[in-house]
Design a protein around this motif. Structure first.
Motif, PDB file in Angstrom:
ATOM      1  N   ILE A 177       8.923   1.180  11.492  1.00  0.00           N
ATOM      2  CA  ILE A 177       8.684   2.607  11.087  1.00  0.00           C
ATOM      3  C   ILE A 177       9.968   3.765  10.192  1.00  0.00           C
ATOM      4  O   ILE A 177       9.551   4.038  10.101  1.00  0.00           O
ATOM      5  N   GLU A 178      11.156   3.250  10.928  1.00  0.00           N
ATOM      6  CA  GLU A 178      11.951   4.067  10.234  1.00  0.00           C
ATOM      7  C   GLU A 178      12.189   3.440   8.648  1.00  0.00           C
ATOM      8  O   GLU A 178      12.451   4.170   7.597  1.00  0.00           O
ATOM      9  N   LYS A 179      12.578   2.187   8.779  1.00  0.00           N
ATOM     10  CA  LYS A 179      12.834   1.903   7.236  1.00  0.00           C
ATOM     11  C   LYS A 179      11.725   2.212   6.446  1.00  0.00           C
ATOM     12  O   LYS A 179      11.699   2.387   4.900  1.00  0.00           O
ATOM     13  N   ALA A 180      10.468   1.546   6.788  1.00  0.00           N
ATOM     14  CA  ALA A 180       9.022   2.334   5.553  1.00  0.00           C
ATOM     15  C   ALA A 180       9.536   3.409   5.113  1.00  0.00           C
ATOM     16  O   ALA A 180       8.789   3.606   4.316  1.00  0.00           O
ATOM     17  N   GLY A 181       9.715   4.985   5.843  1.00  0.00           N
ATOM     18  CA  GLY A 181       9.929   6.032   5.675  1.00  0.00           C
ATOM     19  C   GLY A 181      10.676   5.935   5.285  1.00  0.00           C
ATOM     20  O   GLY A 181      10.335   6.994   3.913  1.00  0.00           O
ATOM     21  N   GLN A 182      11.776   5.513   5.078  1.00  0.00           N
ATOM     22  CA  GLN A 182      12.730   5.939   3.661  1.00  0.00           C
ATOM     23  C   GLN A 182      12.850   4.678   2.392  1.00  0.00           C
ATOM     24  O   GLN A 182      12.774   6.034   1.727  1.00  0.00           O
ATOM     25  N   ARG A 183      12.019   4.248   2.497  1.00  0.00           N
ATOM     26  CA  ARG A 183      11.800   3.649   1.419  1.00  0.00           C
ATOM     27  C   ARG A 183      10.780   3.951   0.452  1.00  0.00           C
ATOM     28  O   ARG A 183      10.899   3.582  -0.872  1.00  0.00           O
ATOM     29  N   LEU A 184       9.763   3.980   1.145  1.00  0.00           N
ATOM     30  CA  LEU A 184       7.788   4.733   0.393  1.00  0.00           C
ATOM     31  C   LEU A 184       7.519   6.155   1.126  1.00  0.00           C
ATOM     32  O   LEU A 184       6.982   6.584   0.231  1.00  0.00           O
ATOM     33  N   THR A 207      -1.921   1.392  18.294  1.00  0.00           N
ATOM     34  CA  THR A 207      -0.611   0.883  17.279  1.00  0.00           C
ATOM     35  C   THR A 207       0.459   2.408  17.512  1.00  0.00           C
ATOM     36  O   THR A 207      -0.061   3.583  17.336  1.00  0.00           O
ATOM     37  N   PRO A 208       1.710   2.561  17.296  1.00  0.00           N
ATOM     38  CA  PRO A 208       1.943   3.338  16.824  1.00  0.00           C
ATOM     39  C   PRO A 208       2.576   4.059  15.950  1.00  0.00           C
ATOM     40  O   PRO A 208       2.900   5.373  15.910  1.00  0.00           O
ATOM     41  N   ALA A 209       1.974   3.009  14.748  1.00  0.00           N
ATOM     42  CA  ALA A 209       2.056   3.763  13.476  1.00  0.00           C
ATOM     43  C   ALA A 209       0.879   3.266  12.599  1.00  0.00           C
ATOM     44  O   ALA A 209       1.025   2.084  12.486  1.00  0.00           O
ATOM     45  N   MET A 210       0.498   3.712  11.640  1.00  0.00           N
ATOM     46  CA  MET A 210      -0.419   3.415  10.390  1.00  0.00           C
ATOM     47  C   MET A 210       0.618   3.805   9.013  1.00  0.00           C
ATOM     48  O   MET A 210       0.870   4.833   8.870  1.00  0.00           O
ATOM     49  N   LEU A 211       0.802   2.125   8.571  1.00  0.00           N
ATOM     50  CA  LEU A 211       1.158   2.615   7.325  1.00  0.00           C
ATOM     51  C   LEU A 211       0.033   2.032   6.291  1.00  0.00           C
ATOM     52  O   LEU A 211      -1.116   1.729   5.835  1.00  0.00           O
ATOM     53  N   ALA A 212       0.628   3.615   5.382  1.00  0.00           N
ATOM     54  CA  ALA A 212      -0.404   3.527   4.085  1.00  0.00           C
ATOM     55  C   ALA A 212       0.302   3.291   2.653  1.00  0.00           C
ATOM     56  O   ALA A 212       0.669   3.980   2.130  1.00  0.00           O
ATOM     57  N   PRO A 213       0.622   2.155   2.400  1.00  0.00           N
ATOM     58  CA  PRO A 213       1.138   1.964   1.064  1.00  0.00           C
ATOM     59  C   PRO A 213       0.468   2.062  -0.287  1.00  0.00           C
ATOM     60  O   PRO A 213      -1.124   2.272  -0.270  1.00  0.00           O
ATOM     61  N   GLY A 214       0.886   2.642  -1.506  1.00  0.00           N
ATOM     62  CA  GLY A 214       0.055   3.574  -2.354  1.00  0.00           C
ATOM     63  C   GLY A 214       0.538   2.045  -3.412  1.00  0.00           C
ATOM     64  O   GLY A 214      -0.508   2.087  -4.605  1.00  0.00           O
ATOM     65  N   THR A 228       0.974  -2.008  -5.303  1.00  0.00           N
ATOM     66  CA  THR A 228       1.080  -3.758  -4.707  1.00  0.00           C
ATOM     67  C   THR A 228       2.657  -3.220  -3.916  1.00  0.00           C
ATOM     68  O   THR A 228       3.520  -4.263  -3.006  1.00  0.00           O
ATOM     69  N   GLU A 229       3.975  -3.180  -4.331  1.00  0.00           N
ATOM     70  CA  GLU A 229       6.095  -2.918  -4.729  1.00  0.00           C
ATOM     71  C   GLU A 229       5.955  -2.624  -3.341  1.00  0.00           C
ATOM     72  O   GLU A 229       6.154  -3.362  -2.370  1.00  0.00           O
ATOM     73  N   GLU A 230       4.740  -1.151  -2.556  1.00  0.00           N
ATOM     74  CA  GLU A 230       4.858  -1.068  -2.028  1.00  0.00           C
ATOM     75  C   GLU A 230       4.876  -2.398  -0.332  1.00  0.00           C
ATOM     76  O   GLU A 230       5.193  -2.149   0.520  1.00  0.00           O
ATOM     77  N   VAL A 231       3.372  -2.615  -0.510  1.00  0.00           N
ATOM     78  CA  VAL A 231       2.623  -3.154   0.568  1.00  0.00           C
ATOM     79  C   VAL A 231       4.071  -4.490   0.231  1.00  0.00           C
ATOM     80  O   VAL A 231       4.493  -5.071   1.788  1.00  0.00           O
ATOM     81  N   ALA A 232       4.413  -4.638  -0.918  1.00  0.00           N
ATOM     82  CA  ALA A 232       5.453  -6.503  -0.507  1.00  0.00           C
ATOM     83  C   ALA A 232       6.861  -5.863   0.252  1.00  0.00           C
ATOM     84  O   ALA A 232       7.306  -6.155   0.880  1.00  0.00           O
ATOM     85  N   ASP A 233       7.148  -4.629  -0.209  1.00  0.00           N
ATOM     86  CA  ASP A 233       8.029  -3.222   0.460  1.00  0.00           C
ATOM     87  C   ASP A 233       8.260  -3.932   2.420  1.00  0.00           C
ATOM     88  O   ASP A 233       9.001  -4.186   3.006  1.00  0.00           O
ATOM     89  N   ILE A 234       6.817  -3.405   2.799  1.00  0.00           N
ATOM     90  CA  ILE A 234       5.961  -3.484   4.063  1.00  0.00           C
ATOM     91  C   ILE A 234       6.335  -4.774   4.516  1.00  0.00           C
ATOM     92  O   ILE A 234       7.263  -4.794   5.677  1.00  0.00           O
ATOM     93  N   VAL A 235       5.409  -5.755   4.060  1.00  0.00           N
ATOM     94  CA  VAL A 235       6.028  -7.346   4.726  1.00  0.00           C
ATOM     95  C   VAL A 235       6.851  -7.593   4.669  1.00  0.00           C
ATOM     96  O   VAL A 235       7.039  -8.625   5.883  1.00  0.00           O
TER      97      VAL A 235
END
Lengths: 472, 472
Positions: A9-16, A43-50, A52-59
């Motif tokens: 969650i922390e890294k996703a926040g930093q990147r996205l 779930t502790p968090a819902m990730l909402a990429p904007g 395709t690249e952000e989805v790839a980052d999250i995966v």
């Protein structure tokens, strides 16, 4: 929340950025329970990429931290396939921010829509371009293109246009290793190895995250005719379908409704009234369309039904004289599930058999269920032309506070055994998700289960894509 | 012959009888070289099972003895996908004895044909039932339903009906573990997990042996119109396609032919003559059909072409006045490859780009190839409406005994690079087989290769299904 989840969650926040990470429990709450309110996840968090690249980052982050993801579109699924596990061990991956229609090509009759585009939005956009995306269903105002593709959704126009599988020209997806599969080339012929597009359609997010879809378009409708017809039996309804099909290419909806379901709708939905005088044991809603304004589709339908009446196939019929009447007829059909739930406890089964076998199955299976569980009322309605029946069992005389728990599973197994014996499918259009996984495992051939597990393990060896769904 | 092969052959003979095991080298010989005579394989035996159970027996024996199998239908493939390895390390699995048409249902518009049924045989059988299986191609008298499905074959009617993938309603196959996948239920809606049917279509026998296929049928043709049209350029040909598509649903064949190819056919095929007076840089063969005898399809085509002539889209055109004339026009199209080979050394490339990109690609790629390799003649012909071009490079001024060996690979790589840069496919309808495997490996995204290998390894961990094909 586990340490791994916290790190992801922390890294996703930093990147996205903060927009892409939702941890407020109140914001998350509507999305962790399935549409029918039967399965509750956490779930502790819902990730909402904007993108395709952000989805790839999250995966890639999910793989690195071994934290599973549960992809979700409109959360309108009927098998809890987009509901996270209750122990909070996975993060929700909401695709709703990816909601761009990337292109609409009239020349190629293709549109490319991102996974989070809502079906009704796509309908409107292609309509403005003079075209039509023909797949539609009750949840069209909420369901998304990604979810429809991941569940190989069906709906009411499958008779003519097929399910999503027939309407998808290509899929863009992030695979579990973080690589992007780009199937959006729009090539009509392409034989470069196994079709990952087709593998991802209906995979319920267990093999990757669909990020965009190229869908086939058809010419816009110039006019439609909607009729309500009374018949003696499902066999007569099938006779009517064959009769119409032999004389016209324009039938695209053919919905079977038992009198009993119609009565429930009339009882519980104050805005409705009986479409025909007199009583009929079974009813059919027929929809025919034309793309040519010069064709009198209503007159054609009138004539065909008059002939079918003369031939003794149908008992009575009415063709809607206006769009408002047409909508009113569709409302009768679309209100059945809701009316049944208002009436009382109901077990729903989304099943299919060969089209020719529907009449026999409906009559015999209903009788067998009612004989085995005296007091219940069993009936089927739905897409006769696709062999797809929503076979519902109402508690009725057996209603009890614990009815679902005490005999729901037993009744469902009984129904599924009848379907399997008839060579049918226990999941016609709703998918397996969480709710049908045990039954799928019980009834599928071992070789099939083995193959599915092998494919899942091969493409998602870390088990990060929608765990606990589809594959037994 | 290895010990393992000898044991497998012996056991297969014991279980399936002598008819199913062919070891006579003369009988085997026609089947170990690919159709174009470019790839020569060898095998100690050809196994010819007569039923799905016998195929399953053979696959289980092959797994037990670790002897690979090469499934083969009519041996008409263009990529050597059914040719065994040259070292004799695999056995041929001939499907031609499985040649029953199990059923034809007019009601369901489905036929179930075993893998070894020859396409022309299926055409005739469903025609007798008043129906039509629309896929067709040059090899129709030899190619089999199993091979067509395993290669996701295309042909000349894809424009309207799609490739095999769109026409297959279900697949029966023996998986590499010897289990039988039965997808022949005929269910129109079935969402029970990943589609093994779709995974097997186009898998070139690397994931299992297709034993029978349910195919979709369409109404029989009442009449057809075949026209030959002269145009200035591929762009004009595409204009004509769009013009016709906007005015008619009946176009199902649209074949582009450069003047240069037509001249070769007229030169080498004594039974042919020019269809039009005067000279045109490009030609189109158009086929339109109707299922209704009342429709004057020929007159309709005459009118549309006259209008297109007036609008300046086409230079000239003729509609065949008889079936014999129609056949003569098709013969011009179908003789191109043969005429090119007679003329001299030719490198064939079965490629596709987006339909809208075909004109630009054809003109520019031909020029670039001829500039890079002065003396060669590059040209493309084929299925414009599918974006599928047979892009051929003739040695012409660079002809030399070792031309294929000395610069064939370099020219093909050059062509494939152009195709890839244009977002196209290096295998439109012929598959990867053996011949395109290295190029596929060179040009495919690493993520795709990884996914294909993972699927192959998951379903065929022993590597017994058609080794050395498709998957790099």
């Amino acid at each position: 929340m586990t340490d791994a989840e916290a790190q992801l969650i922390e890294k996703a926040g930093q990147r996205l950025g903060p927009k892409a990470v939702i941890t407020d429990a109140r914001e998350i709450e509507p999305w962790v329970t399935d549409w029918r309110g039967r399965v509750h996840g956490a779930t502790p968090a819902m990730l909402a990429p904007g993108s395709t690249e952000e989805v790839a980052d999250i995966v890639r982050l999910a793989a690195e931290h071994r934290v599973p993801l549960v992809p979700q579109g409109g959360n309108t699924g009927m098998a809890a396939g987009a509901t996270p596990p209750a122990d909070g061990s996975a993060l929700l991956l909401s695709m709703r921010r990816m909601n761009r229609i990337r292109s609409i090509s009239a020349d190629n009759r293709l549109a490319v829509a991102e996974a989070g585009v809502i079906l009704a939005t796509l309908h409107e956009a292609v309509h403005e371009a003079g075209l039509r995306f023909p797949l539609t269903l009750g949840a069209r105002g909420s369901c998304t293109i990604g979810g429809l593709t991941s569940t190989n959704a069906g709906g009411t126009q499958v008779l003519k246009f097929g399910t999503m599988r027939a309407l998808v020209a290509g899929v863009e997806a992030v695979l579990p290793d973080g690589s992007v599969h780009n199937g959006l080339s729009g090539l009509k012929k392409d034989n470069r190895g196994y079709s990952l597009d087709q593998l991802l359609i209906g995979a319920e997010g267990t093999l990757g995250v669909i990020t965009a879809v190229a869908v086939r378009l058809v010419p816009a409708i110039a006019a439609r005719a909607v009729a309500w017809v009374g018949v003696d039996s499902p066999a007569r309804a099938l006779d009517l379908l064959r009769y119409l099909e032999a004389r016209s290419d324009s039938v695209e909806g053919f919905e079977l409704v038992p009198e009993e379901c119609l009565q429930l709708v009339l009882k519980h939905n104050s805005g409705t009234r009986p479409p025909l005088k007199g009583s009929h044991a079974w009813h059919v809603l027929v929809e025919a369309t034309t793309t040519k304004a010069a064709i009198d589709i209503g007159g054609q339908m009138e004539r065909l039904l008059a002939e079918a009446l003369e031939e003794g196939i149908v008992g009575d019929g009415v063709v809607a004289a206006s769009e408002a009447q047409a909508e009113a007829l569709w409302k009768l059909r679309d209100s059945i599930s809701e009316a049944e739930r208002t009436e009382g406890q109901t077990l729903a089964h989304d099943i299919s058999v060969a089209v020719a076998d529907v009449p026999k199955f409906l009559v015999e299976a209903s009788a067998e269920v009612e004989r085995r569980f005296p007091g219940v009322i069993a009936s089927g309605f739905g897409h006769l032309g696709d062999g797809n029946i929503h076979f519902h069992v109402r508690a009725a005389g057996r209603a009890a506070p614990d009815w679902y728990d005490s005999e729901g599973a037993e009744i469902t197994e009984f129904v599924h055994d009848l379907v399997t014996a008839a060579g049918g499918s226990i999941s016609a259009e709703h998918g397996i998700g969480q709710l049908k996984r045990a039954e799928f495992a019980r009834l599928a051939p071992p070789g099939r289960i083995h193959a599915l597990r092998a494919i899942k393990q091969a493409l998602d060896p870390l088990g990060i894509m929608n765990p606990g769904k589809l594959v037994p």
